[in-house]
Scaffold this motif. Sequence first.
Motif, mmCIF file in Angstrom:
data_model
loop_
_atom_site.group_PDB
_atom_site.id
_atom_site.type_symbol
_atom_site.label_atom_id
_atom_site.label_comp_id
_atom_site.label_asym_id
_atom_site.label_seq_id
_atom_site.Cartn_x
_atom_site.Cartn_y
_atom_site.Cartn_z
ATOM 1 N N THR A 1 -6.770 0.492 27.782
ATOM 2 C CA THR A 1 -7.291 -0.203 26.929
ATOM 3 C C THR A 1 -6.397 -0.820 26.051
ATOM 4 O OG1 THR A 1 -7.993 1.869 25.738
ATOM 5 C CG2 THR A 1 -9.520 0.851 27.093
ATOM 6 N N LYS A 2 -5.356 -0.289 25.727
ATOM 7 C CA LYS A 2 -4.251 -0.251 24.725
ATOM 8 C C LYS A 2 -3.232 -1.712 25.148
ATOM 9 C CE LYS A 2 -4.135 3.833 22.185
ATOM 10 N NZ LYS A 2 -3.301 4.916 21.790
ATOM 11 N N LEU A 3 -2.960 -2.511 24.347
ATOM 12 C CA LEU A 3 -2.168 -3.542 24.614
ATOM 13 C C LEU A 3 -0.490 -3.014 24.598
ATOM 14 C CD1 LEU A 3 -4.139 -6.463 22.966
ATOM 15 C CD2 LEU A 3 -3.886 -6.363 25.562
ATOM 16 N N THR A 4 0.317 -3.620 25.255
ATOM 17 C CA THR A 4 1.644 -3.483 24.912
ATOM 18 C C THR A 4 2.082 -4.412 23.717
ATOM 19 O OG1 THR A 4 2.618 -5.052 26.374
ATOM 20 C CG2 THR A 4 2.184 -2.668 27.469
ATOM 21 N N LYS A 5 3.238 -3.973 23.245
ATOM 22 C CA LYS A 5 3.728 -4.992 22.094
ATOM 23 C C LYS A 5 3.998 -6.290 22.682
ATOM 24 C CE LYS A 5 7.313 -5.376 18.646
ATOM 25 N NZ LYS A 5 8.790 -4.294 18.063
ATOM 26 N N LYS B 1 0.831 -8.257 23.017
ATOM 27 C CA LYS B 1 0.097 -8.521 21.784
ATOM 28 C C LYS B 1 0.575 -9.961 21.406
ATOM 29 C CE LYS B 1 -1.093 -4.125 20.044
ATOM 30 N NZ LYS B 1 -0.853 -2.799 19.133
ATOM 31 N N ASN B 2 1.995 -10.027 21.560
ATOM 32 C CA ASN B 2 2.910 -11.146 21.228
ATOM 33 C C ASN B 2 2.474 -12.454 21.914
ATOM 34 O OD1 ASN B 2 4.382 -10.085 19.142
ATOM 35 N ND2 ASN B 2 6.079 -9.312 20.793
ATOM 36 N N ILE B 3 2.253 -12.165 23.330
ATOM 37 C CA ILE B 3 1.646 -13.193 24.138
ATOM 38 C C ILE B 3 0.420 -13.789 23.647
ATOM 39 C CG2 ILE B 3 1.106 -14.084 26.596
ATOM 40 C CD1 ILE B 3 3.316 -11.852 27.579
ATOM 41 N N ILE B 4 -0.600 -12.795 23.418
ATOM 42 C CA ILE B 4 -1.975 -13.208 22.951
ATOM 43 C C ILE B 4 -1.723 -14.074 21.639
ATOM 44 C CG2 ILE B 4 -4.029 -12.329 22.041
ATOM 45 C CD1 ILE B 4 -3.795 -10.033 24.159
ATOM 46 N N ARG B 5 -0.885 -13.494 20.576
ATOM 47 C CA ARG B 5 -0.623 -14.421 19.423
ATOM 48 C C ARG B 5 -0.241 -15.687 19.595
ATOM 49 N NH1 ARG B 5 0.760 -9.209 17.058
ATOM 50 N NH2 ARG B 5 2.717 -9.398 17.667
ATOM 51 N N GLN B 6 0.660 -15.882 20.753
ATOM 52 C CA GLN B 6 1.154 -17.170 20.918
ATOM 53 C C GLN B 6 0.162 -18.033 21.522
ATOM 54 O OE1 GLN B 6 4.591 -16.626 23.502
ATOM 55 N NE2 GLN B 6 5.617 -15.158 21.899
ATOM 56 N N LEU B 7 -0.585 -17.549 22.607
ATOM 57 C CA LEU B 7 -1.719 -18.105 23.065
ATOM 58 C C LEU B 7 -2.982 -18.605 22.208
ATOM 59 C CD1 LEU B 7 -2.046 -16.428 26.548
ATOM 60 C CD2 LEU B 7 -0.966 -18.877 26.041
ATOM 61 N N ASP B 8 -2.992 -17.770 21.156
ATOM 62 C CA ASP B 8 -4.038 -18.054 20.156
ATOM 63 C C ASP B 8 -3.515 -19.420 19.335
ATOM 64 O OD1 ASP B 8 -6.030 -16.055 20.789
ATOM 65 O OD2 ASP B 8 -5.152 -14.585 19.409
ATOM 66 N N LEU B 9 -2.424 -19.247 18.976
ATOM 67 C CA LEU B 9 -1.809 -20.474 18.194
ATOM 68 C C LEU B 9 -1.901 -21.718 19.008
ATOM 69 C CD1 LEU B 9 1.169 -18.561 16.544
ATOM 70 C CD2 LEU B 9 -1.156 -19.590 15.240
ATOM 71 N N LYS B 10 -1.392 -21.465 20.323
ATOM 72 C CA LYS B 10 -1.277 -22.674 21.139
ATOM 73 C C LYS B 10 -2.630 -23.359 21.243
ATOM 74 C CE LYS B 10 1.497 -25.403 23.012
ATOM 75 N NZ LYS B 10 2.503 -26.284 22.152
ATOM 76 N N ASP C 1 -11.308 -13.914 26.746
ATOM 77 C CA ASP C 1 -10.528 -14.337 28.284
ATOM 78 C C ASP C 1 -9.264 -14.389 28.239
ATOM 79 O OD1 ASP C 1 -13.095 -14.777 29.736
ATOM 80 O OD2 ASP C 1 -12.954 -16.820 29.323
ATOM 81 N N ILE C 2 -8.532 -14.492 26.905
ATOM 82 C CA ILE C 2 -7.433 -14.621 26.760
ATOM 83 C C ILE C 2 -6.765 -13.091 26.885
ATOM 84 C CG2 ILE C 2 -5.583 -14.785 25.094
ATOM 85 C CD1 ILE C 2 -6.748 -17.632 24.238
ATOM 86 N N ARG C 3 -7.399 -12.385 26.276
ATOM 87 C CA ARG C 3 -6.903 -10.755 26.245
ATOM 88 C C ARG C 3 -6.893 -10.334 27.853
ATOM 89 N NH1 ARG C 3 -7.544 -5.657 22.789
ATOM 90 N NH2 ARG C 3 -7.295 -4.045 24.174
ATOM 91 N N VAL D 1 -4.099 -11.943 29.878
ATOM 92 C CA VAL D 1 -2.992 -11.178 29.465
ATOM 93 C C VAL D 1 -2.948 -9.812 30.149
ATOM 94 C CG1 VAL D 1 -1.364 -10.425 27.656
ATOM 95 C CG2 VAL D 1 -2.464 -12.734 27.639
ATOM 96 N N GLN D 2 -3.881 -9.049 29.668
ATOM 97 C CA GLN D 2 -3.873 -7.470 30.138
ATOM 98 C C GLN D 2 -3.825 -7.304 31.527
ATOM 99 O OE1 GLN D 2 -6.989 -5.141 28.168
ATOM 100 N NE2 GLN D 2 -5.543 -3.482 27.906
ATOM 101 N N ASP D 3 -4.450 -8.245 32.078
ATOM 102 C CA ASP D 3 -5.248 -7.567 33.588
ATOM 103 C C ASP D 3 -4.732 -8.607 34.447
ATOM 104 O OD1 ASP D 3 -6.597 -5.417 32.511
ATOM 105 O OD2 ASP D 3 -8.492 -6.449 32.435
ATOM 106 N N ASN D 4 -4.336 -9.775 34.014
ATOM 107 C CA ASN D 4 -3.644 -10.868 34.982
ATOM 108 C C ASN D 4 -4.792 -11.244 35.580
ATOM 109 O OD1 ASN D 4 -1.968 -12.915 35.940
ATOM 110 N ND2 ASN D 4 -1.325 -11.455 37.290
#
Length: 361
Positions: free
Chosen positions: A294-298, A301-310, A330-332, A335-338
Amino acid sequence: MQIIDTQKKLEDNLLLIASEKIIGVDTEFVRKKTYWPELSLIQLVSESVELIVDIQSELDLTVLWEVFRNKKILKVFHSCKQDIEAIFYLSDVIPISVYDTQIGAMFCGYKEPISYAKIVEDFLNIKLDKDLQYSEWGKRPLKKEMYEYAINDAKYLIRLQKLLEQRIGKNQKKYWLDEEFSDFSFIEEFKKRKRLKKSDLYNIDNYIIDHNGQELKKFREDLAILKNIPRKFILSDKEIHSIRKEKPNDINQLNRLIDSRSYIKRDEDIYRLFANLVFSSNSHPNLVNKKNKTKLTKQQKNIIRQLDLKLIEISTNLEICPYILASKFDIRTFVQDNDASVKFLNGWRYDAFGKLAIKSI
């Protein structure tokens, strides 16, 4: 406005509707004490007629269902999901050639789903009175003002559809919107619910494997469908949360966590099944392993932030609601589970956003 409450009125007026190329459609239904919506009225509006079909008048509705099956007639709804669900539950008919003005608005720059009253005001400068929205539609006779309210919910749909199409224009977005209307994902779910059988409740392992982490809610959902009662009558969200938190390992512990009035306790066989599901899920390796994921790696988290902004950037440039392009869940999940099953990796969403998301991984 005509109230259709006899077979002759229905057949005479549906001949007129059947010759139209576009109609506005809305429904009124009740579902306070049922899982499935129970239809009360169906409103049909063309540029020449305004009809309200009283579903409780014991009519043979075959001619009406044929209209919904007619692909040559464009049916314009606003937020069509529950309307289609109500029609399907009663008739086994899924309307085809559907246009949803709420979705159309999300392709015109609206950043969230817009209400019918708001879009009518924005596009037509008409203020609608919504005080009767939660009226007792199942009771008869209905008051005149209730019929007037009901017809207004369909009256402006054709005008809205034309204005939305003008704003979208004949460009790439128009093809994307057409694709969205051609494949409503909820339709298959409606069909699946109707195929559900009591024997499906006995597949405890399938609940755990197929609905990892949500198996109790899924069991509640299926039981609500089979009994045609609201989910909250079966078991409350609070009770499910308590079961998850306390992890009971015997029937006495489980009993203390569930209100004696909850429907789940009325049928001993069903309650035994549910108890087995609870005890099995508490120790199932699928769920134990899930906790560790359940926990995201650092980096994630960065990838998710970038995708949210994009996503915000792309949706702003395209004037498309960001939530219809890609949800935060869906974004999470991607990223987390491919997970390749997320919506933005298919169809028009892939062209608009999915390609970029893949490059970010």
